[in-house]
Enzyme design. Structure first.
Site, PDB file in Angstrom:
ATOM      1  CG  ASP A 169     -10.860  -1.090 -22.727  1.00  0.00           C
ATOM      2  OD1 ASP A 169     -12.040  -1.330 -22.973  1.00  0.00           O
ATOM      3  OD2 ASP A 169      -9.946  -1.935 -22.803  1.00  0.00           O
TER       4      ASP A 169
ATOM      5  N   PRO B  52       0.823  -1.220   0.000  1.00  0.00           N
ATOM      6  CG  PRO B  52      -0.094  -1.106   2.136  1.00  0.00           C
ATOM      7  CD  PRO B  52       0.645  -2.025   1.212  1.00  0.00           C
TER       8      PRO B  52
ATOM      9  CD  GLU C  31       1.080  -5.367  10.848  1.00  0.00           C
ATOM     10  OE1 GLU C  31       1.246  -4.201  10.474  1.00  0.00           O
ATOM     11  OE2 GLU C  31      -0.040  -5.877  11.012  1.00  0.00           O
TER      12      GLU C  31
ATOM     13  NE  ARG D 143      -9.026  -5.951 -20.111  1.00  0.00           N
ATOM     14  CZ  ARG D 143      -9.504  -5.029 -20.931  1.00  0.00           C
ATOM     15  NH1 ARG D 143      -8.833  -3.915 -21.103  1.00  0.00           N
ATOM     16  NH2 ARG D 143     -10.629  -5.202 -21.577  1.00  0.00           N
TER      17      ARG D 143
END
Ligand code: SAM
Length: 244
Positions: free
Chosen positions: A166, A88, A115, A153
Site C-alpha cells: 500500500d 492530540p 478536556e 490490517r
C-alpha cells in the site's frame, strides 16, 4: 495480538469491529479485542469518571483512579502490554508507527473525553501518546479505531492473502490502480497493464509511484528507500514533468 480499550463509550466500537477485515481478524483469532467500560472501575456510587479541574477553567477532566484501576486490572494477566494514550498532544500517527505497534503482542488504548485525562495518568502509566492529526476530536474512541484499524490490517493473514504494498510502503504513495472494464466512457486502462509483461508492469508501477509521490508528497521522498534504478526513473519523471 491482544488489544484492550478503556473507554466510557464501549458501544461506539461495536459497528467498526463487526465489519470486513477487522471482523475477520477477530473471528479468526488473529486479534483478541476487549472493550472495557472505565465506569466499571469507578468506586464512586454514581460511577463518576470525571471531575472539575484544579485551578478552575471550563470543562471536566477524566479522573485518574478509574483509568489506573482499569490499566492495572488488564495488566494483571498481561504485564507486558504497552499503554497508549490517545491525545492530540501525542506523536502524530504514521504508517511507520502502525508497523511498530503491529509488532507488539499486547496494546492497551486509553480513550480520553471532556478536556482530557488527569496529567498523572500520562506521566506514570502511559508508554506512548498518539495523535491522529492536528485537530481536536470530542473523544479518543474514533482516534483509537483509526489506530487499531491500521495496525490490525498489518497482522500477517489479516488481509486474507490480499496483502499488497500500500501507500507508505517503502515511503512512497501507491501507483494508480484500474479494474474492469478495460474502456469506460472512452477512458482506457493503460496498455502496459494489459500486456501480461510482469517486468514492464512492475517498472511502470514503480515509476508511477515515484511520480505520484514527487507531485503530491515530495516530503516523503526524502525518507523513502530510493534505489539506483529509482534514481533513473526519477530523472525521467523530472523531464516528463518539465515537458508537461
Ligand atoms: N483539552 C485537550 C487538549 O487540548 O489537548 C483535548 C481534549 S479532547 C476534547 C478529548 C479527548 O479526545 C482527548 O483526551 C483524546 O483522548 C481525544 N482526542 C482528541 N483529539 C485527538 C487527536 N487528534 N488524536 C488522538 N486523540 C484525540
Amino acid at each position: 495480538m491482544r488489544i484492550d480499550i478503556l473507554t466510557i463509550f464501549p458501544e461506539m466500537f461495536s459497528s467498526p469491529f463487526e465489519q470486513s477485515i477487522l471482523k475477520r481478524a477477530i473471528t479468526s483469532g488473529l486479534v483478541d479485542i476487549r472493550i472495557h467500560n472505565i465506569r466499571d472501575y469507578s468506586h464512586d456510587k454514581h460511577r463518576m469518571t470525571d471531575d472539575y479541574p484544579y485551578g478552575g477553567g471550563g470543562g471536566m477532566l477524566m479522573k485518574p483512579e478509574p483509568i489506573i484501576r482499569g490499566v492495572e486490572s488488564i495488566k494483571r494477566d498481561n504485564q507486558a502490554a504497552k499503554v497508549v494514550l490517545m491525545t492530540p498532544q501525542g506523536i502524530r500517527y504514521t504508517q511507520q508507527k502502525a508497523v511498530n505497534l503491529a509488532r507488539s503482542d499486547s496494546l492497551i488504548f486509553i480513550c480520553g473525553r471532556y478536556e482530557g485525562v488527569d496529567e498523572r495518568v500520562r506521566e506514570f502509566w502511559v508508554d506512548e501518546e498518539i495523535s491522529i492529526g492536528d485537530y481536536v476530536l470530542t473523544g479518543g474512541e474514533l482516534a483509537a479505531m483509526v489506530v487499531i484499524d491500521a495496525v490490525v490490517r498489518l497482522i500477517p493473514g489479516a488481509l486474507g492473502g490480499g496483502e499488497t504494498a500500500d501507500s507508505f510502503y517503502e515511503g512512497l504513495l501507491e501507483y494508480p490502480q484500474y479494474t474492469r472494464p478495460r474502456c469506460y466512457r472512452g477512458m482506457m486502462v493503460p496498455e502496459v497493464l494489459l500486456s501480461g509483461n510482469h517486468q514492464e508492469i512492475a517498472i511502470w508501477r514503480r515509476k508511477e509511484s515515484l511520480k505520484r509521490t514527487t507531485i503530491r508528497r515530495p516530503d516523503l521522498l526524502k525518507e523513502a528507500k530510493i534505489s539506483k534504478k529509482d534514481e533513473v526513473l526519477l530523472a525521467e519523471i523530472k523531464i516528463d514533468l518539465k515537458q508537461g
